[in-house]
Design a protein around this motif. Structure first.
Motif, PDB file in Angstrom:
ATOM      1  N   GLY A 461       0.794  -1.228   0.000  1.00  0.00           N
ATOM      2  CA  GLY A 461       0.000   0.000   0.000  1.00  0.00           C
ATOM      3  C   GLY A 461       0.820   1.267   0.000  1.00  0.00           C
ATOM      4  N   TRP A 462       2.122   1.143  -0.290  1.00  0.00           N
ATOM      5  CA  TRP A 462       3.003   2.320  -0.203  1.00  0.00           C
ATOM      6  C   TRP A 462       2.652   3.350  -1.279  1.00  0.00           C
ATOM      7  N   THR A 463       2.628   4.612  -0.870  1.00  0.00           N
ATOM      8  CA  THR A 463       2.344   5.714  -1.781  1.00  0.00           C
ATOM      9  C   THR A 463       3.544   6.660  -1.803  1.00  0.00           C
ATOM     10  N   PRO A 464       4.105   6.944  -2.962  1.00  0.00           N
ATOM     11  CA  PRO A 464       5.256   7.854  -3.007  1.00  0.00           C
ATOM     12  C   PRO A 464       4.846   9.287  -2.705  1.00  0.00           C
ATOM     13  N   ASN A 465       5.803  10.044  -2.185  1.00  0.00           N
ATOM     14  CA  ASN A 465       5.630  11.481  -1.937  1.00  0.00           C
ATOM     15  C   ASN A 465       4.505  11.788  -0.953  1.00  0.00           C
ATOM     16  N   ALA A 466       4.221  10.836  -0.060  1.00  0.00           N
ATOM     17  CA  ALA A 466       3.175  11.069   0.945  1.00  0.00           C
ATOM     18  C   ALA A 466       3.826  11.621   2.207  1.00  0.00           C
ATOM     19  N   VAL A 467       4.344  12.835   2.122  1.00  0.00           N
ATOM     20  CA  VAL A 467       5.044  13.435   3.245  1.00  0.00           C
ATOM     21  C   VAL A 467       4.671  14.915   3.307  1.00  0.00           C
ATOM     22  N   GLY A 468       4.650  15.454   4.518  1.00  0.00           N
ATOM     23  CA  GLY A 468       4.317  16.860   4.669  1.00  0.00           C
ATOM     24  C   GLY A 468       2.823  17.071   4.803  1.00  0.00           C
ATOM     25  N   PRO A 469       2.390  18.314   4.749  1.00  0.00           N
ATOM     26  CA  PRO A 469       0.976  18.645   4.970  1.00  0.00           C
ATOM     27  C   PRO A 469       0.104  18.230   3.786  1.00  0.00           C
ATOM     28  N   ASP A 470      -1.184  18.026   4.057  1.00  0.00           N
ATOM     29  CA  ASP A 470      -2.106  17.857   2.940  1.00  0.00           C
ATOM     30  C   ASP A 470      -2.466  19.243   2.398  1.00  0.00           C
ATOM     31  N   ARG A 471      -3.287  19.268   1.350  1.00  0.00           N
ATOM     32  CA  ARG A 471      -3.535  20.543   0.679  1.00  0.00           C
ATOM     33  C   ARG A 471      -4.247  21.541   1.591  1.00  0.00           C
ATOM     34  N   ALA A 472      -5.202  21.069   2.376  1.00  0.00           N
ATOM     35  CA  ALA A 472      -5.921  21.981   3.260  1.00  0.00           C
ATOM     36  C   ALA A 472      -4.986  22.573   4.307  1.00  0.00           C
ATOM     37  N   GLU A 473      -4.106  21.730   4.880  1.00  0.00           N
ATOM     38  CA  GLU A 473      -3.147  22.230   5.868  1.00  0.00           C
ATOM     39  C   GLU A 473      -2.179  23.227   5.225  1.00  0.00           C
ATOM     40  N   TRP A 474      -1.745  22.908   4.009  1.00  0.00           N
ATOM     41  CA  TRP A 474      -0.811  23.791   3.308  1.00  0.00           C
ATOM     42  C   TRP A 474      -1.419  25.167   3.076  1.00  0.00           C
ATOM     43  N   GLU A 475      -2.656  25.202   2.603  1.00  0.00           N
ATOM     44  CA  GLU A 475      -3.290  26.482   2.336  1.00  0.00           C
ATOM     45  C   GLU A 475      -3.539  27.261   3.617  1.00  0.00           C
ATOM     46  N   ALA A 476      -3.795  26.545   4.710  1.00  0.00           N
ATOM     47  CA  ALA A 476      -3.993  27.228   5.984  1.00  0.00           C
ATOM     48  C   ALA A 476      -2.696  27.855   6.478  1.00  0.00           C
ATOM     49  N   LEU A 477      -1.596  27.110   6.408  1.00  0.00           N
ATOM     50  CA  LEU A 477      -0.347  27.659   6.958  1.00  0.00           C
ATOM     51  C   LEU A 477       0.247  28.724   6.037  1.00  0.00           C
ATOM     52  N   THR A 478       0.054  28.615   4.725  1.00  0.00           N
ATOM     53  CA  THR A 478       0.559  29.677   3.851  1.00  0.00           C
ATOM     54  C   THR A 478      -0.292  30.929   3.942  1.00  0.00           C
ATOM     55  N   ALA A 479      -1.538  30.768   4.399  1.00  0.00           N
ATOM     56  CA  ALA A 479      -2.396  31.937   4.581  1.00  0.00           C
ATOM     57  C   ALA A 479      -2.110  32.645   5.893  1.00  0.00           C
ATOM     58  N   ALA A 480      -1.779  31.851   6.943  1.00  0.00           N
ATOM     59  CA  ALA A 480      -1.625  32.428   8.283  1.00  0.00           C
ATOM     60  C   ALA A 480      -0.178  32.613   8.686  1.00  0.00           C
ATOM     61  N   GLY A 481       0.642  31.636   8.361  1.00  0.00           N
ATOM     62  CA  GLY A 481       2.047  31.728   8.753  1.00  0.00           C
ATOM     63  C   GLY A 481       2.290  31.519  10.226  1.00  0.00           C
ATOM     64  N   SER A 482       1.277  31.093  10.958  1.00  0.00           N
ATOM     65  CA  SER A 482       1.441  30.849  12.389  1.00  0.00           C
ATOM     66  C   SER A 482       0.411  29.820  12.800  1.00  0.00           C
ATOM     67  N   GLY A 483       0.431  29.486  14.058  1.00  0.00           N
ATOM     68  CA  GLY A 483      -0.519  28.500  14.540  1.00  0.00           C
ATOM     69  C   GLY A 483       0.104  27.119  14.560  1.00  0.00           C
ATOM     70  N   PRO A 484      -0.696  26.080  14.794  1.00  0.00           N
ATOM     71  CA  PRO A 484      -0.165  24.731  14.915  1.00  0.00           C
ATOM     72  C   PRO A 484       0.544  24.292  13.642  1.00  0.00           C
ATOM     73  N   THR A 485       1.672  23.658  13.827  1.00  0.00           N
ATOM     74  CA  THR A 485       2.433  23.144  12.705  1.00  0.00           C
ATOM     75  C   THR A 485       2.147  21.669  12.543  1.00  0.00           C
TER      76      THR A 485
END
Length: 497
Positions: A461-485
């Motif tokens: 079941g391995w999926t490549p490049n499954a690391v880091g935030p998902d898209r919703a998390e990414w858009e939230a942190l690039t919009a705010a720049g602060s808050g939970p990481t």
């Protein structure tokens, strides 16, 4: 003995002049900047405005191919880099216990340093070399050609002109880089235009420099230098004197990328990936703002067309010949190879058609395969990031290549992941990374293929490049720049070397 006129005093130009002088030739270098790098590394690196060298403040690394040439042909430059604070790391030190050595392992060592460290070491060696003169603040404004040339197969270049006068030489070496304007100089001299192969990468990079706290000489033992998700990635470049760079990259069509210029947004994004979280968690001091670069391409600019060389007495080296996107770190190695080739052959009637044709043939055999590797790697990364760029961005277009292209991408990702656990696969990966062996040979080894296949079989079941935030998390942190990481996943399963 030949006299070389070198256009450009960057890494490729200084190395060409120095290598040629060590083989009994003489060289004059013409550099647009009015000064040379010195030993005040931070002042020169962060405070020297160099519009002609836009990559000067971006991360660099010297692969095993470059290190080997320096140690063999310019040992004083290699030693100078180490004195200035450069560090070396063996690829197989990723493992807690380095596997038993094999012939060739000595070439799997990288030099970690900012570009200014290599430039300073080269400049010091050139100053001590009696066969080299560097004319700072004297850019080349034209090429001189032999009377009557241009009526035959090509123009014969015999020298250069500057605001200070005319200079004759046996060979003109174009080391002016990708922004040097050499194509215009050649056209003005009557050369027919040579075809340029260009591939846009679609990648944007955002880099910030830091220094580890006093008393912390090294970062994490496993650098985890690159991790990539579905739409963005992060890289860490350990460097000299406790300095390191963090880079976040995304597709140029991603609507969130402009936010990464903000330091708070940048750090939030970087900490969402294992490398950024590990290194920034050490309490490092920021040394710069966020440095952005985009619009990069891979460009092959051969000095010939279907009729052969477009000029004699003129050869390009470095980015003037092959400019590669920095993701694989090949640029300095390819530049030094070309400089060494010129120096080794400059005694062979360098103004002749045979010399020009021989150099072009060597470049096609030696440099072009690595250029093609870079193009293929960037196409795969760019396609992946474009597909995940989100509504309104490049992700609205479907990826090309079909199922087979996706299968090849998955196999390549599996090889890189398997290498983090399997020393034999890591050795094969490192031999490609350090330009010691082409991928079609290193990865075709039956033992390597079997180990990667077994690794994949154990992870259905391995999926490549499954690391880091998902898209919703990414858009939230690039919009705010602060808050939970977002919490990074375990480095043992997500890191990329």
């Amino acid at each position: 003995m030949a006299h070389l006129l070198v256009i450009g005093g960057g890494i490729a130009g200084l190395a060409t002049a120095l290598l040629a002088a060590r083989r009994g030739h003489t060289a004059e270098v013409f550099e647009r900047d009015t000064r040379a790098p010195g030993t005040a590394l931070d002042r020169d690196f962060f405070g020297w405005h160099r519009p002609g060298v836009p990559q000067a403040a971006q991360p660099h690394v010297l692969l095993g191919a470059a290190r080997r040439l320096l140690r063999t042909e310019l040992p004083d430059v290699h030693a100078g880099m180490l004195r200035l604070g450069a560090r070396e790391r063996h690829e197989l030190d990723w493992f807690d216990v380095r596997p038993p050595a094999r012939p060739g392992d000595e070439d799997l060592v990288m030099i970690q340093a900012r570009r200014i460290v290599l430039e300073s070491a080269l400049a010091a060696a050139v100053r001590a070399e009696p066969g080299v003169v560097v004319r700072y603040g004297e850019p080349v404004t034209g090429l001189a050609r032999a009377d009557g040339s241009g009526a035959g197969p090509c123009v014969r270049v015999t020298g250069v002109t500057t605001a200070g006068g005319a200079y004759a030489g046996d060979l003109v070496v174009d080391a002016s880089g990708r922004r040097g304007g050499s194509a215009g100089l050649a056209a003005a001299a009557g050369c027919r235009p040579a075809p340029v192969e260009r591939h846009r990468t679609g990648l944007a990079y955002f880099c910030r420099w830091y220094r580890l706290p006093e008393g912390t000489e090294e970062g994490p033992r496993r650098p985890w230098t690159v991790t990539g998700g579905a739409f963005a990635g992060c890289a860490v470049f350990p460097s000299d004197n406790r300095v390191f760079a963090v880079t976040v990259f995304a597709h140029t069509g991603d609507p969130t990328r402009a936010a990464l210029r903000d330091p708070a947004v940048f750090e939030a994004a970087a900490r969402a990936f294992p490398p950024g979280a590990a290194w920034l968690g050490l309490g490092a001091e920021p040394l710069s703002g966020v440095l952005a670069t985009a619009g990069l391409d891979n460009r092959w600019s051969p000095p010939a067309d279907g009729r052969g060389p477009v000029a004699t007495g003129l050869v390009p080296v470095g980015d003037a010949l092959t400019h590669t996107n920095p993701t694989l770190g090949q640029g300095t190695s390819l530049a030094l190879w070309a400089a060494d080739r010129v120096a080794r052959t400059a005694h062979r009637d360098p103004g002749s058609f045979g010399f020009a044709a021989g150099y072009h043939g060597w470049a096609l055999r030696t440099l072009k395969p690595w250029f093609d590797l870079q193009v293929g790697a960037d196409a795969a990364v760019g396609e992946r990031l474009a597909a995940g760029a989100g509504p309104g961005g490049a992700g609205d277009s479907a990826p090309s290549g079909g199922p087979r292209r996706a299968d090849r991408a998955r196999e390549a990702a599996a090889l890189f992941e398997c290498a983090l656990e399997d020393p034999e696969v890591m050795r094969a990966r490192a031999r490609v990374r350090h330009l010691a062996e082409p991928p079609e040979r290193a990865y075709a080894d039956p033992a390597v293929r079997a180990r990667v296949a077994s690794w994949l079989t154990a992870r259905p079941g391995w999926t490549p490049n499954a690391v880091g935030p998902d898209r919703a998390e990414w858009e939230a942190l690039t919009a705010a720049g602060s808050g939970p990481t977002p919490q990074p996943v375990s480095p043992s399963t997500s890191a990329r070397s």
